[in-house]
Design a protein around this motif. Structure first.
Motif, PDB file in Angstrom:
ATOM      1  N   MET A   1      26.375 -47.663-114.255  1.00 35.81           N
ATOM      2  CA  MET A   1      25.085 -47.611-113.581  1.00 35.81           C
ATOM      3  C   MET A   1      24.331 -48.902-113.839  1.00 35.81           C
ATOM      4  O   MET A   1      24.342 -49.436-114.922  1.00 35.81           O
ATOM      5  CB  MET A   1      24.293 -46.422-114.085  1.00 35.81           C
ATOM      6  N   PHE A   2      23.667 -49.359-112.807  1.00 39.20           N
ATOM      7  CA  PHE A   2      22.906 -50.601-112.873  1.00 39.20           C
ATOM      8  C   PHE A   2      21.420 -50.263-112.751  1.00 39.20           C
ATOM      9  O   PHE A   2      20.774 -50.633-111.782  1.00 39.20           O
ATOM     10  CB  PHE A   2      23.357 -51.547-111.762  1.00 39.20           C
ATOM     11  N   ASP A   3      20.894 -49.547-113.767  1.00 37.56           N
ATOM     12  CA  ASP A   3      19.519 -49.066-113.658  1.00 37.56           C
ATOM     13  C   ASP A   3      18.482 -50.183-113.733  1.00 37.56           C
ATOM     14  O   ASP A   3      17.307 -49.961-113.467  1.00 37.56           O
ATOM     15  CB  ASP A   3      19.223 -47.956-114.668  1.00 37.56           C
ATOM     16  N   HIS A   4      18.914 -51.411-114.058  1.00 39.41           N
ATOM     17  CA  HIS A   4      17.976 -52.527-114.022  1.00 39.41           C
ATOM     18  C   HIS A   4      17.744 -53.004-112.582  1.00 39.41           C
ATOM     19  O   HIS A   4      16.824 -53.753-112.320  1.00 39.41           O
ATOM     20  CB  HIS A   4      18.474 -53.685-114.891  1.00 39.41           C
ATOM     21  N   ILE A   5      18.561 -52.518-111.650  1.00 39.45           N
ATOM     22  CA  ILE A   5      18.390 -52.823-110.226  1.00 39.45           C
ATOM     23  C   ILE A   5      17.437 -51.776-109.651  1.00 39.45           C
ATOM     24  O   ILE A   5      17.748 -50.591-109.620  1.00 39.45           O
ATOM     25  CB  ILE A   5      19.731 -52.771-109.469  1.00 39.45           C
ATOM     26  N   LYS A   6      16.267 -52.227-109.192  1.00 38.53           N
ATOM     27  CA  LYS A   6      15.279 -51.318-108.596  1.00 38.53           C
ATOM     28  C   LYS A   6      15.343 -51.445-107.083  1.00 38.53           C
ATOM     29  O   LYS A   6      15.017 -52.490-106.517  1.00 38.53           O
ATOM     30  CB  LYS A   6      13.868 -51.673-109.065  1.00 38.53           C
ATOM     31  N   VAL A   7      15.773 -50.370-106.433  1.00 35.24           N
ATOM     32  CA  VAL A   7      15.870 -50.334-104.983  1.00 35.24           C
ATOM     33  C   VAL A   7      14.643 -49.607-104.441  1.00 35.24           C
ATOM     34  O   VAL A   7      14.440 -48.430-104.726  1.00 35.24           O
ATOM     35  CB  VAL A   7      17.166 -49.631-104.521  1.00 35.24           C
ATOM     36  N   LEU A   8      13.837 -50.325-103.667  1.00 35.92           N
ATOM     37  CA  LEU A   8      12.663 -49.740-103.027  1.00 35.92           C
ATOM     38  C   LEU A   8      13.062 -49.299-101.625  1.00 35.92           C
ATOM     39  O   LEU A   8      13.412 -50.119-100.782  1.00 35.92           O
ATOM     40  CB  LEU A   8      11.522 -50.763-102.968  1.00 35.92           C
ATOM     41  N   ILE A   9      13.045 -47.984-101.401  1.00 35.40           N
ATOM     42  CA  ILE A   9      13.362 -47.388-100.104  1.00 35.40           C
ATOM     43  C   ILE A   9      12.041 -47.130 -99.391  1.00 35.40           C
ATOM     44  O   ILE A   9      11.140 -46.489 -99.949  1.00 35.40           O
ATOM     45  CB  ILE A   9      14.102 -46.035-100.281  1.00 35.40           C
ATOM     46  N   VAL A  10      11.919 -47.614 -98.151  1.00 34.77           N
ATOM     47  CA  VAL A  10      10.688 -47.420 -97.386  1.00 34.77           C
ATOM     48  C   VAL A  10      11.075 -46.823 -96.034  1.00 34.77           C
ATOM     49  O   VAL A  10      11.642 -47.503 -95.185  1.00 34.77           O
ATOM     50  CB  VAL A  10       9.927 -48.753 -97.190  1.00 34.77           C
ATOM     51  N   ASP A  11      10.780 -45.538 -95.865  1.00 33.62           N
ATOM     52  CA  ASP A  11      11.146 -44.843 -94.627  1.00 33.62           C
ATOM     53  C   ASP A  11      10.237 -43.630 -94.464  1.00 33.62           C
ATOM     54  O   ASP A  11       9.997 -42.906 -95.433  1.00 33.62           O
ATOM     55  CB  ASP A  11      12.619 -44.404 -94.669  1.00 33.62           C
ATOM     56  N   ASP A  12       9.741 -43.404 -93.266  1.00 34.43           N
ATOM     57  CA  ASP A  12       8.846 -42.267 -93.034  1.00 34.43           C
ATOM     58  C   ASP A  12       9.597 -40.953 -92.874  1.00 34.43           C
ATOM     59  O   ASP A  12       8.998 -39.886 -92.950  1.00 34.43           O
ATOM     60  CB  ASP A  12       7.943 -42.507 -91.814  1.00 34.43           C
ATOM     61  N   GLU A  13      10.918 -41.005 -92.684  1.00 30.24           N
ATOM     62  CA  GLU A  13      11.704 -39.778 -92.558  1.00 30.24           C
ATOM     63  C   GLU A  13      12.095 -39.274 -93.949  1.00 30.24           C
ATOM     64  O   GLU A  13      12.860 -39.921 -94.658  1.00 30.24           O
ATOM     65  CB  GLU A  13      12.970 -40.030 -91.742  1.00 30.24           C
ATOM     66  N   ILE A  14      11.577 -38.113 -94.308  1.00 27.38           N
ATOM     67  CA  ILE A  14      11.844 -37.561 -95.636  1.00 27.38           C
ATOM     68  C   ILE A  14      13.334 -37.338 -95.857  1.00 27.38           C
ATOM     69  O   ILE A  14      13.843 -37.540 -96.957  1.00 27.38           O
ATOM     70  CB  ILE A  14      11.025 -36.279 -95.902  1.00 27.38           C
ATOM     71  N   SER A  15      14.058 -36.950 -94.802  1.00 31.37           N
ATOM     72  CA  SER A  15      15.502 -36.704 -94.960  1.00 31.37           C
ATOM     73  C   SER A  15      16.242 -37.988 -95.336  1.00 31.37           C
ATOM     74  O   SER A  15      17.165 -37.953 -96.153  1.00 31.37           O
ATOM     75  CB  SER A  15      16.088 -36.098 -93.685  1.00 31.37           C
ATOM     76  N   ILE A  16      15.841 -39.107 -94.783  1.00 33.34           N
ATOM     77  CA  ILE A  16      16.465 -40.395 -95.120  1.00 33.34           C
ATOM     78  C   ILE A  16      16.130 -40.767 -96.561  1.00 33.34           C
ATOM     79  O   ILE A  16      17.005 -41.175 -97.337  1.00 33.34           O
ATOM     80  CB  ILE A  16      16.016 -41.516 -94.158  1.00 33.34           C
ATOM     81  N   ARG A  17      14.849 -40.619 -96.928  1.00 33.94           N
ATOM     82  CA  ARG A  17      14.456 -40.931 -98.313  1.00 33.94           C
ATOM     83  C   ARG A  17      15.223 -40.082 -99.303  1.00 33.94           C
ATOM     84  O   ARG A  17      15.739 -40.586-100.308  1.00 33.94           O
ATOM     85  CB  ARG A  17      12.942 -40.733 -98.502  1.00 33.94           C
ATOM     86  N   LYS A  18      15.326 -38.789 -99.038  1.00 32.35           N
ATOM     87  CA  LYS A  18      16.030 -37.879 -99.956  1.00 32.35           C
ATOM     88  C   LYS A  18      17.521 -38.216-100.031  1.00 32.35           C
ATOM     89  O   LYS A  18      18.108 -38.214-101.121  1.00 32.35           O
ATOM     90  CB  LYS A  18      15.839 -36.421 -99.537  1.00 32.35           C
ATOM     91  N   LEU A  19      18.139 -38.492 -98.888  1.00 27.45           N
ATOM     92  CA  LEU A  19      19.559 -38.850 -98.873  1.00 27.45           C
ATOM     93  C   LEU A  19      19.797 -40.114 -99.697  1.00 27.45           C
ATOM     94  O   LEU A  19      20.692 -40.156-100.539  1.00 27.45           O
ATOM     95  CB  LEU A  19      20.028 -39.074 -97.433  1.00 27.45           C
ATOM     96  N   LEU A  20      18.978 -41.132 -99.479  1.00 28.93           N
ATOM     97  CA  LEU A  20      19.163 -42.381-100.209  1.00 28.93           C
ATOM     98  C   LEU A  20      18.854 -42.226-101.690  1.00 28.93           C
ATOM     99  O   LEU A  20      19.566 -42.778-102.531  1.00 28.93           O
ATOM    100  CB  LEU A  20      18.312 -43.489 -99.588  1.00 28.93           C
ATOM    101  N   GLU A  21      17.802 -41.470-102.003  1.00 29.02           N
ATOM    102  CA  GLU A  21      17.502 -41.217-103.420  1.00 29.02           C
ATOM    103  C   GLU A  21      18.683 -40.525-104.086  1.00 29.02           C
ATOM    104  O   GLU A  21      19.118 -40.928-105.166  1.00 29.02           O
ATOM    105  CB  GLU A  21      16.251 -40.344-103.562  1.00 29.02           C
TER     106      GLU A  21
END
Length: 128
Positions: free
Chosen positions: A1-21
């Motif tokens: 795991m590369f937890d030092h990599i912070k990925v900022l997801i920006v999307d108004d669709e909750i399903s996309i945010r949840k899938l990516l999270e």
């Protein structure tokens, strides 16, 4: 795991945010925001993402405006910015690349492909 990599997801669709999270948190630290304004506010609070994955069509502040904000500030200019959008037209992709996008992924998408796109970008800029 590369937890030092912070990925900022920006999307108004909750399903996309949840899938990516769900998928990306196995590999990275994931922060999710529902529009560009929330992402901008989060960044301005002193948070610095390693990479941004943003939709284009969002309320309050769209992906184009977020791109302009990030690319217009030299403090954030080195952050890879990936667009994740249902807009398939070549003109949209070209507009994003002209504005400074590093990648453009069309929805629907495979989360594993997105992971490898992020992973390979981070590997090239030595964050992994």
């Amino acid at each position: 795991m590369f937890d030092h990599i912070k990925v900022l997801i920006v999307d108004d669709e909750i399903s996309i945010r949840k899938l990516l999270e769900f998928y990306l948190k196995k590999h990275f630290t994931v922060i999710a925001k529902k529009n560009g304004k929330e992402a901008k506010d989060w960044i301005e609070e002193g948070n610095l993402p390693t990479v941004i994955v943003a939709d284009l069509n969002m309320p309050e502040m769209d992906g184009y405006a977020l791109m302009d904000y990030v690319r217009g500030n030299s403090k954030y200019d080195g952050i890879p910015l990936m667009i994740l959008s249902a807009n398939e037209s070549s003109s949209d992709r070209i507009r994003c690349f002209k504005a400074g996008a590093d990648d453009y992924v069309i929805k629907p998408f495979n989360p594993e492909e997105l992971y490898y796109r992020i992973f390979n970008k981070m590997k090239r800029i030595n964050n992994i």
